[in-house]
Motif scaffolding. Sequence first.
Motif, PDB file in Angstrom:
ATOM      1  N   LYS A 218     -19.082 -55.226 -27.814  1.00 52.24           N
ATOM      2  CA  LYS A 218     -20.206 -54.297 -27.913  1.00 52.24           C
ATOM      3  C   LYS A 218     -20.264 -53.452 -26.656  1.00 52.24           C
ATOM      4  O   LYS A 218     -20.032 -53.940 -25.557  1.00 52.24           O
ATOM      5  N   LEU A 219     -20.619 -52.179 -26.835  1.00 47.39           N
ATOM      6  CA  LEU A 219     -20.703 -51.249 -25.716  1.00 47.39           C
ATOM      7  C   LEU A 219     -22.153 -50.893 -25.435  1.00 47.39           C
ATOM      8  O   LEU A 219     -23.016 -51.027 -26.292  1.00 47.39           O
ATOM      9  N   GLY A 220     -22.414 -50.388 -24.230  1.00 49.09           N
ATOM     10  CA  GLY A 220     -23.742 -49.911 -23.891  1.00 49.09           C
ATOM     11  C   GLY A 220     -23.978 -48.530 -24.490  1.00 49.09           C
ATOM     12  O   GLY A 220     -23.054 -47.724 -24.618  1.00 49.09           O
ATOM     13  N   CYS A 221     -25.221 -48.253 -24.859  1.00 47.85           N
ATOM     14  CA  CYS A 221     -25.577 -46.965 -25.469  1.00 47.85           C
ATOM     15  C   CYS A 221     -25.558 -45.867 -24.418  1.00 47.85           C
ATOM     16  O   CYS A 221     -26.122 -46.011 -23.337  1.00 47.85           O
ATOM     17  N   TYR A 222     -24.931 -44.743 -24.763  1.00 43.77           N
ATOM     18  CA  TYR A 222     -24.856 -43.605 -23.850  1.00 43.77           C
ATOM     19  C   TYR A 222     -26.198 -42.878 -23.762  1.00 43.77           C
ATOM     20  O   TYR A 222     -26.475 -42.217 -22.778  1.00 43.77           O
TER      21      TYR A 222
ATOM     22  N   ASP B 243     -24.807 -53.542 -24.503  1.00 46.82           N
ATOM     23  CA  ASP B 243     -24.282 -54.223 -25.691  1.00 46.82           C
ATOM     24  C   ASP B 243     -24.998 -53.822 -26.977  1.00 46.82           C
ATOM     25  O   ASP B 243     -25.219 -54.651 -27.860  1.00 46.82           O
ATOM     26  N   ALA B 244     -25.400 -52.553 -27.084  1.00 44.25           N
ATOM     27  CA  ALA B 244     -26.191 -52.123 -28.244  1.00 44.25           C
ATOM     28  C   ALA B 244     -25.380 -51.355 -29.291  1.00 44.25           C
ATOM     29  O   ALA B 244     -25.820 -51.215 -30.422  1.00 44.25           O
ATOM     30  N   LEU B 245     -24.221 -50.831 -28.918  1.00 42.85           N
ATOM     31  CA  LEU B 245     -23.443 -50.047 -29.876  1.00 42.85           C
ATOM     32  C   LEU B 245     -22.684 -50.962 -30.821  1.00 42.85           C
ATOM     33  O   LEU B 245     -21.955 -51.849 -30.402  1.00 42.85           O
TER      34      LEU B 245
ATOM     35  N   GLY C  23     -17.629 -44.701 -36.620  1.00 43.24           N
ATOM     36  CA  GLY C  23     -18.087 -44.555 -35.249  1.00 43.24           C
ATOM     37  C   GLY C  23     -18.895 -45.743 -34.802  1.00 43.24           C
ATOM     38  O   GLY C  23     -18.658 -46.861 -35.239  1.00 43.24           O
ATOM     39  N   HIS C  24     -19.874 -45.479 -33.927  1.00 48.11           N
ATOM     40  CA  HIS C  24     -20.757 -46.520 -33.397  1.00 48.11           C
ATOM     41  C   HIS C  24     -22.209 -46.062 -33.528  1.00 48.11           C
ATOM     42  O   HIS C  24     -22.498 -44.879 -33.429  1.00 48.11           O
ATOM     43  N   GLU C  25     -23.105 -47.028 -33.707  1.00 48.40           N
ATOM     44  CA  GLU C  25     -24.541 -46.747 -33.775  1.00 48.40           C
ATOM     45  C   GLU C  25     -25.265 -47.698 -32.845  1.00 48.40           C
ATOM     46  O   GLU C  25     -24.958 -48.895 -32.795  1.00 48.40           O
ATOM     47  N   CYS C  26     -26.241 -47.166 -32.112  1.00 45.37           N
ATOM     48  CA  CYS C  26     -27.039 -47.989 -31.200  1.00 45.37           C
ATOM     49  C   CYS C  26     -28.067 -48.779 -31.997  1.00 45.37           C
ATOM     50  O   CYS C  26     -28.829 -48.209 -32.779  1.00 45.37           O
TER      51      CYS C  26
END
Length: 163
Positions: free
Chosen positions: A3-7, A13-15, A39-42
């Motif tokens: 999980k990635l952090g939201c930009y 760890d929200a994406l 893609g990714h969603e927060c």
Amino acid sequence: MNKLGCYTCGAPDALQAFKDRTYTVCFKQLTRPVHGLTGHECAKCGEVEFDAPSAERYAQAGDELIEDAKRVMADEIKRIRRKLHFTQKSAVQLLSGGGHNAFSRYERAEVEPPKPLFVLMRLLDRHPELVAELETLNECADINSLLEQKQQQREKARPPLSL
């Protein structure tokens, strides 16, 4: 699971990844679905980040929607104007008060017609009997009468001239 952090909101760890989603491109009140996006969603703020190919398809769909909408609006303006037996010049004089080649530019999709004008044209398309009423309103006899009353009130309110 990585999980990635939201930009946008910075939530760690929200994406969360998504695949094969449909999003809708909007232009004014016109819409077009774009299927199969990835893609990714927060999970916190709902921000969406498409992968590069999906972002390109989404942007292209938006550009195409704008161009298609401009062409459809131009064709509608022309069709309705002809149905109502208006020349471009008479349409400008009666409906928009714009420049002498405004309708020419609208009909070539060079310039988007103002929304109130487009709505008025569509209304006249559905109710052509309103053209006579529109012509009467454009003569402004009622407004000139109100202006005359206003002038008379102003003259009555003025003190008499002293000699």
